[in-house]
Structures are given as structure tokens and as C-alpha cells.
Design a protein around this motif. Structure first.
Motif, PDB file in Angstrom:
ATOM      1  N   GLN A 292      29.620  13.993   2.493  1.00 55.80           N
ATOM      2  CA  GLN A 292      29.798  15.408   2.840  1.00 55.80           C
ATOM      3  C   GLN A 292      31.200  15.628   3.414  1.00 55.80           C
ATOM      4  OE1 GLN A 292      27.610  17.898   2.455  1.00 55.80           O
ATOM      5  NE2 GLN A 292      25.836  16.717   1.782  1.00 55.80           N
ATOM      6  N   TYR A 335      18.921  13.147  -6.502  1.00 53.61           N
ATOM      7  CA  TYR A 335      20.355  13.459  -6.496  1.00 53.61           C
ATOM      8  C   TYR A 335      20.915  13.000  -5.140  1.00 53.61           C
ATOM      9  CZ  TYR A 335      18.694  16.401 -10.282  1.00 53.61           C
ATOM     10  OH  TYR A 335      18.087  16.856 -11.418  1.00 53.61           O
ATOM     11  N   GLY A 337      23.209  10.748  -4.182  1.00 53.34           N
ATOM     12  CA  GLY A 337      24.561  10.266  -3.916  1.00 53.34           C
ATOM     13  C   GLY A 337      24.507   8.860  -3.348  1.00 53.34           C
ATOM     14  N   ASP A 356      20.210   8.745  -8.397  1.00 52.86           N
ATOM     15  CA  ASP A 356      21.491   9.426  -8.614  1.00 52.86           C
ATOM     16  C   ASP A 356      22.108   8.897  -9.902  1.00 52.86           C
ATOM     17  OD1 ASP A 356      23.433  11.312  -6.804  1.00 52.86           O
ATOM     18  OD2 ASP A 356      24.584  10.049  -8.195  1.00 52.86           O
ATOM     19  N   LEU A 357      22.870   9.772 -10.524  1.00 54.40           N
ATOM     20  CA  LEU A 357      23.512   9.434 -11.795  1.00 54.40           C
ATOM     21  C   LEU A 357      24.553   8.333 -11.635  1.00 54.40           C
ATOM     22  CD1 LEU A 357      23.713  10.495 -14.717  1.00 54.40           C
ATOM     23  CD2 LEU A 357      25.440  12.103 -13.950  1.00 54.40           C
ATOM     24  N   VAL A 358      25.212   8.304 -10.475  1.00 54.88           N
ATOM     25  CA  VAL A 358      26.376   7.421 -10.307  1.00 54.88           C
ATOM     26  C   VAL A 358      25.947   6.058  -9.745  1.00 54.88           C
ATOM     27  CG1 VAL A 358      28.622   7.194  -9.164  1.00 54.88           C
ATOM     28  CG2 VAL A 358      27.865   9.420  -9.998  1.00 54.88           C
ATOM     29  N   PRO A 382      20.210   9.391 -14.938  1.00 51.20           N
ATOM     30  CA  PRO A 382      19.902  10.829 -14.877  1.00 51.20           C
ATOM     31  C   PRO A 382      18.486  11.074 -14.350  1.00 51.20           C
ATOM     32  CG  PRO A 382      20.257  10.096 -17.176  1.00 51.20           C
ATOM     33  CD  PRO A 382      20.343   8.878 -16.311  1.00 51.20           C
ATOM     34  N   ALA A 383      18.376  11.947 -13.377  1.00 55.99           N
ATOM     35  CA  ALA A 383      17.056  12.252 -12.790  1.00 55.99           C
ATOM     36  C   ALA A 383      16.094  12.720 -13.870  1.00 55.99           C
ATOM     37  CB  ALA A 383      17.215  13.316 -11.713  1.00 55.99           C
ATOM     38  N   GLU A 384      16.619  13.484 -14.841  1.00 56.67           N
ATOM     39  CA  GLU A 384      15.731  14.041 -15.872  1.00 56.67           C
ATOM     40  C   GLU A 384      15.090  12.932 -16.717  1.00 56.67           C
ATOM     41  OE1 GLU A 384      18.876  14.734 -15.346  1.00 56.67           O
ATOM     42  OE2 GLU A 384      20.097  14.646 -17.153  1.00 56.67           O
ATOM     43  N   ASP A 409      18.873  17.686  -4.063  1.00 52.83           N
ATOM     44  CA  ASP A 409      20.218  18.179  -3.733  1.00 52.83           C
ATOM     45  C   ASP A 409      21.076  18.060  -4.991  1.00 52.83           C
ATOM     46  OD1 ASP A 409      22.578  18.903  -2.501  1.00 52.83           O
ATOM     47  OD2 ASP A 409      22.764  17.090  -1.277  1.00 52.83           O
TER      48      ASP A 409
HETATM   49  C1  SAM Z   1      25.475  17.751  -4.239  1.00 56.46           C
HETATM   50  S1  SAM Z   1      25.597  16.044  -4.586  1.00 56.46           S
HETATM   51  C2  SAM Z   1      24.385  15.410  -3.524  1.00 56.46           C
HETATM   52  C3  SAM Z   1      24.802  14.224  -2.735  1.00 56.46           C
HETATM   53  C4  SAM Z   1      23.899  13.686  -1.661  1.00 56.46           C
HETATM   54  N1  SAM Z   1      22.612  14.331  -1.567  1.00 56.46           N
HETATM   55  C5  SAM Z   1      24.598  13.701  -0.320  1.00 56.46           C
HETATM   56  O1  SAM Z   1      24.380  14.634   0.459  1.00 56.46           O
HETATM   57  O2  SAM Z   1      25.396  12.813  -0.073  1.00 56.46           O
HETATM   58  C6  SAM Z   1      24.856  15.973  -6.160  1.00 56.46           C
HETATM   59  C7  SAM Z   1      24.616  14.582  -6.680  1.00 56.46           C
HETATM   60  O3  SAM Z   1      23.974  14.694  -7.939  1.00 56.46           O
HETATM   61  C8  SAM Z   1      24.371  13.594  -8.740  1.00 56.46           C
HETATM   62  N2  SAM Z   1      24.024  13.948 -10.132  1.00 56.46           N
HETATM   63  C9  SAM Z   1      24.661  14.774 -10.984  1.00 56.46           C
HETATM   64  N3  SAM Z   1      23.974  14.882 -12.127  1.00 56.46           N
HETATM   65  C10 SAM Z   1      22.863  14.107 -11.998  1.00 56.46           C
HETATM   66  C11 SAM Z   1      21.760  13.821 -12.845  1.00 56.46           C
HETATM   67  N4  SAM Z   1      21.651  14.346 -14.049  1.00 56.46           N
HETATM   68  N5  SAM Z   1      20.818  12.977 -12.373  1.00 56.46           N
HETATM   69  C12 SAM Z   1      20.910  12.425 -11.150  1.00 56.46           C
HETATM   70  N6  SAM Z   1      21.945  12.667 -10.307  1.00 56.46           N
HETATM   71  C13 SAM Z   1      22.897  13.497 -10.728  1.00 56.46           C
HETATM   72  C14 SAM Z   1      25.821  13.436  -8.425  1.00 56.46           C
HETATM   73  O4  SAM Z   1      26.256  12.125  -8.717  1.00 56.46           O
HETATM   74  C15 SAM Z   1      25.861  13.751  -6.919  1.00 56.46           C
HETATM   75  O5  SAM Z   1      25.768  12.571  -6.159  1.00 56.46           O
END
Ligand code: SAM
Length: 481
Positions: A292, A335, A337, A356-358, A382-384, A409
Motif C-alpha cells: 500500500q 487478490y 498481493g 494472486d496472479l503475481v 488468475p483467481a478466475e 481486493d
Molecule cells: C488492489 S491489489 C490488492 C493487493 C493486496 N490486497 C494488498 O493490499 O496488498 C490487486 C491485486 O490483484 C492482483 N490481480 C490482478 N489480476 C488478478 C487475477 N486475474 N487473479 C488474481 N489476482 C489478480 C494483482 O496482482 C494485485 O496484487
């Protein structure tokens, strides 16, 4: 045949849209959407109604205040510095109330941390260049034929829509004072060095980008350059420890694309980790990992999320750790992170599972969970795609057999339909949606509602004062049978 550009028109700005963009009417009654236009002002607008550009301010709002930033208007960030902070929040509240009406629940905020909303960012990313971006006034003089010096060595942000021109910066009003202090030192030293800054058109030069991140132990500096030769390396080794940073990491790249990426060449000074904390929970991260950007605001956001995860009606209220509550159940941190939010809440749950995707973020989450002794299951992808398996593996597909809380998130676009679908049918105690783009929450929240989730309320947090952005936390519970 080339179309003639439309003549500029005056637009009276009467509010913000739900995503914080100024909106107002012209004399013909057409509604314009204008980034950075301040409610209560009259602006000169060009382009198209739906995505116009502010060309100038005809009449500022009556309560307009002096922007604190010397490059306000040229830089293109922090567009609402002219609006008193309390009114920024009132305008955002009005816009959110309209936008989030489909949730069918009351909302409060944005609530913020004390202060004037400056000096909060713990992270900056700057670019080097050879061509200075001119502000409106200088550009007007240049258009009138005046010779204005533009060439030189610069470090700052790209001018709006210009990959090749730099808004030269020696400080940023929303950056933490610690970042500005290190920036001043490194900037003076680097710009006086014998090595050239990057010329994007010629694709030559040594200095490319500078990243600054503030952690518990001070500022971690990320220096991006082209590979250079021995002289450049020797210069960096000699100078890096003198910049007042806790650590200096050197990355090199041969890519020509304008992005602060590269391969780690050397740790020039200090420890190559970033120590941070959230809700009193210490985390150490790769200096490249997401965290953040407003750490004080993030503490408030975390307290609102903690309140939202507890049973309750109405808009979620900030809550602190309850010392007498035994941890129970599962927190799904989707999601996630680097897992910061879920790990900061781990005292209240027996286990945390995240997606998380990454992959690098997931590796950080697993490492920190192990250090903290948290029972955790983090998955990269990917979450999906991964959510159905995660739910099945934790016994969450049928009727609820344990306390189950869901925190989502997602990125600005919100939930992918294939991630939303299993959440629509999930039997959980609570689902907390954290939105960085409120219109995505409005869309996804309406679908959750149609699937039998009831929104008890939403609370907005002013994580990014002086900008169009705002974070919203909404609590959903299963409609009583
Ligand atoms: C708003 S950030 C949230 C970060 C975390 N909750 C935090 O507060 O540190 C959104 C997160 O969604 C992840 N993201 C994006 N597309 C995604 C997907 N299709 N599936 C899973 N995660 C994804 C990104 O890598 C990112 O870490």
C-alpha cells in the motif's frame, strides 16, 4: 480530409463522477467529463464531451486554495489540490452515494487520517530525460514565439501523453519527506555526474529511472541504468552510500521501452529487503513487491476492513484487534498481493488462504506467513481459474461447516465473471469487497445482491488525498433465509 479541431467551450463543473472525474454542463446543455476539473469552477474544455481535456480555468471555485505543489497543473497528478480537503471528501461522498445506490445500503466517508493530506506516499518512480516538459504558461510563451530552453538533463515524471518529455521535479508534495530528502541528494549527485541521462528518441544515455521506497529502516533506492562500463560502475559504488538511503540497488537494462525494469546488477549499499508493517504485523518484502502506497491510510483501511469482517449492520466501522477473541475459521484473501491484509488480520482466524496472479507476490506471502507462524495456503495464478479448486480444497463448496470470511481486493476492473460466479453461490459469513475503482464495486455488488448477498453498508477511505482516487470497503452478508 482532416477535420477541423472543435473550438473550446466553457463548462460549469457541478460535481465528480463516481470515479472522481469532474463533470459539468456547457452552454448547450451537453454534459462533459473532464479529468481534474474542480466542482464549482468554470473551465475551458476541448475534445469530446465524454473524454475532454481542461485547457484552462475561466473561473476558479469560490473556495479554491493555493496548490502546494510547484508543478501543479504541469505534472498532471494530484489534480484536486485547489479544493479544500474537507470539500474533496464531501464531493467524493456525493458522487459515491449516487454511484453505489445499486448496493441498496448506506455509506459513509471518505474518512481520512488527520492532517492536510500531503506527504503520505511511501513510493515514487521517476524517469530521466533530456527534454523538459513545459507547463501551460511556458508553452503559451513558446507558442507566441519566445525561445524557451528545454534541452538539458532532467529527472521527474513524464508530461501528460509525452514519453519523451520530463516534468523536472526535485520534490513531490504528496511524497513522504524522507523520500524527498533522499531524492534531493541523489538527484544533485547524479545530474552532476559525467554520464548522460536517457534520450528516448536517440535511445542513448546511461541514467534511466529512479525508484524510491520508504520502509521501516529508511529509504530503499532502486537505480535503473543501461549497462554502462567500468567507469559508471565505479562511480556508483563510490557515490551510492553517500545518498542517505538505507539501501541502494542497481538494475541494468538494454530494453528501450519506457519502464523501470531491469536485472539486478549489484546491491551497492545496505540490505536488499524492504521492512514494512501493517496493523502491528511486521513484513519484509522484495523492494519490487507491491505494498500500500499510503501507509498511514492503509492502517485506517485495515481497521475498516477488520470492522467489516465482524458481524454488524450499516457502514463498516474501524475496529482494533480484540484481545479476548480466540482465532477461528478461515479467511479467504483473494487478490492478496503479498498477503499484507490477510496476514495483518491473522490473529482473528485459524487459517488464511489467498490467491494472486503475481507469483513473486505469492512467494512473499508464503515467506512472511511462515515467519509469522500463520497457517496459510497461498496460490499463484488468475483467481478466475484457481478459485473453484481453492474452495473445494478447503471444504467451502457446500453448506458452511466453519466460520468463513471472504476478502476480495481486485484490481481496478473488479472481479472477473468467472471469479464472481463461485462467490455468488458461496455460503460464507461475510464477504468484504475492497474497491480501488468504485464503479467496479457498483457493478459487481449489484450481481452479488442479485445472488442473495445483502450489502449492509460501505465506508470509503481517503487513501489518496488530492487525487481522483478513493478506496471503498463494502460488507456483504447472506440474506437471512
Ligand atoms: C488492489 S491489489 C490488492 C493487493 C493486496 N490486497 C494488498 O493490499 O496488498 C490487486 C491485486 O490483484 C492482483 N490481480 C490482478 N489480476 C488478478 C487475477 N486475474 N487473479 C488474481 N489476482 C489478480 C494483482 O496482482 C494485485 O496484487
Amino acid at each position: 480530409m482532416k477535420r477541423k479541431p472543435r473550438p473550446p467551450v466553457e463548462v460549469t463543473i457541478d460535481g465528480l463522477d463516481g470515479d472522481g472525474i469532474g463533470t459539468g454542463l456547457d452552454a448547450r446543455g451537453r454534459r462533459w467529463t473532464l479529468r481534474g476539473a474542480v466542482p464549482g469552477s468554470v473551465v475551458l474544455a476541448g475534445g469530446r464531451c465524454g473524454s475532454g481535456t481542461v485547457l484552462g480555468v475561466v473561473q476558479p471555485a469560490v473556495d479554491a486554495v493555493e496548490p502546494r505543489c510547484p508543478v501543479f497543473g504541469t505534472c498532471g497528478g494530484c489534480l484536486y489540490q485547489q479544493v479544500p480537503l474537507e470539500r474533496q471528501r464531501a464531493e467524493k461522498h456525493a458522487a459515491l452515494t449516487t454511484l453505489l445506490a445499486p448496493l441498496g445500503a448506506p455509506g459513509v466517508g471518505p474518512i481520512g487520517t488527520p492532517g492536510e493530506g500531503y506527504g503520505y506516499r511511501n513510493r515514487m518512480e521517476l524517469s530521466f530525460g533530456v527534454d523538459r516538459y513545459l507547463g501551460r504558461a511556458e508553452q503559451a510563451r513558446a507558442n507566441a514565439g519566445e525561445e524557451i530552453e528545454r534541452a538539458g538533463r532532467f529527472l521527474g515524471l513524464h508530461g501528460a501523453g509525452r514519453f519523451d518529455r520530463i516534468v523536472d521535479l526535485d520534490a513531490c508534495a504528496i511524497a513522504s519527506p524522507a523520500l524527498d530528502a533522499v531524492l534531493a541528494r541523489v538527484r544533485a549527485d547524479v545530474l552532476a555526474s559525467p554520464f548522460p541521462t536517457w534520450a528516448p528518441r536517440a535511445q542513448t544515455g546511461f541514467w534511466r529511472h529512479l525508484g524510491l521506497r520508504e520502509g521501516a529502516e529508511g529509504v530503499v533506492l532502486l537505480v535503473y541504468t543501461t549497462p554502462g562500463a567500468e567507469a559508471e560502475a565505479a562511480w556508483l559504488v563510490e557515490h551510492a552510500p553517500t545518498w542517505g538511503a538505507a539501501a541502494v540497488l542497481w538494475y541494468t537494462t538494454e530494453r528501450t521501452a519506457d519502464a523501470a525494469v531491469g536485472d539486478l546488477r549489484a546491491v551497492l549499499h545496505g540490505e536488499p529487503r524492504l521492512a514494512v508493517s501493517l496493523g502491528g504485523v511486521p513484513l519484509t518484502l522484495s523492494p519490487l513487491a507491491f505494498f500500500q502506497v499510503n501507509p498511514t491510510g492503509a492502517e485506517l483501511l485495515l481497521r475498516v476492513i477488520r470492522g467489516a469482517l465482524r458481524p454488524g449492520e450499516g457502514a463498516p466501522e474501524p475496529a482494533d484487534v480484540a484481545p479476548d477473541v480466540a482465532p477461528s475459521g478461515l479467511l479467504l484473501d483473494l487478490y492478496c498481493g503479498v498477503g499484507a491484509l490477510g496476514l495483518a488480520l491473522h490473529h482473528e482466524f485459524s487459517a488464511v488462504a489467498g490467491i494472486d496472479l503475481v507469483a513473486e507476490g505469492i512467494a512473499e506471502a508464503m515467506r512472511n506467513a511462515a515467519l509469522l507462524g500463520v497457517r496459510a495456503d497461498y496460490r499463484a495464478g488468475p483467481a478466475e481459474k484457481l478459485l473453484p479448486d481453492l474452495l473445494r480444497d478447503h471444504g467451502c463448496t457446500g453448506a458452511k461447516s466453519q466460520r468463513l470470511a471472504v476478502l476480495v481486493d481486485p484490481p481496478r476492473n473488479g472481479l472477473h465473471p468467472d471469479a464472481l460466479a463461485p462467490l455468488c453461490t458461496l455460503d460464507a459469513d461475510v464477504l468484504v469487497y475492497v474497491a480501488c475503482r468504485p464503479s467496479s464495486l457498483a457493478r459487481d455488488g449489484a450481481k452479488l445482491r442479485a445472488a442473495g448477498w445483502r450489502c449492509t453498508g460501505w465506508t470509503a477511505v481517503d487513501l489518496f488525498p488530492h487525487t481522483a482516487h478513493v478506496e471503498v470497503v463494502a460488507r456483504f452478508v447472506r440474506e437471512p433465509a
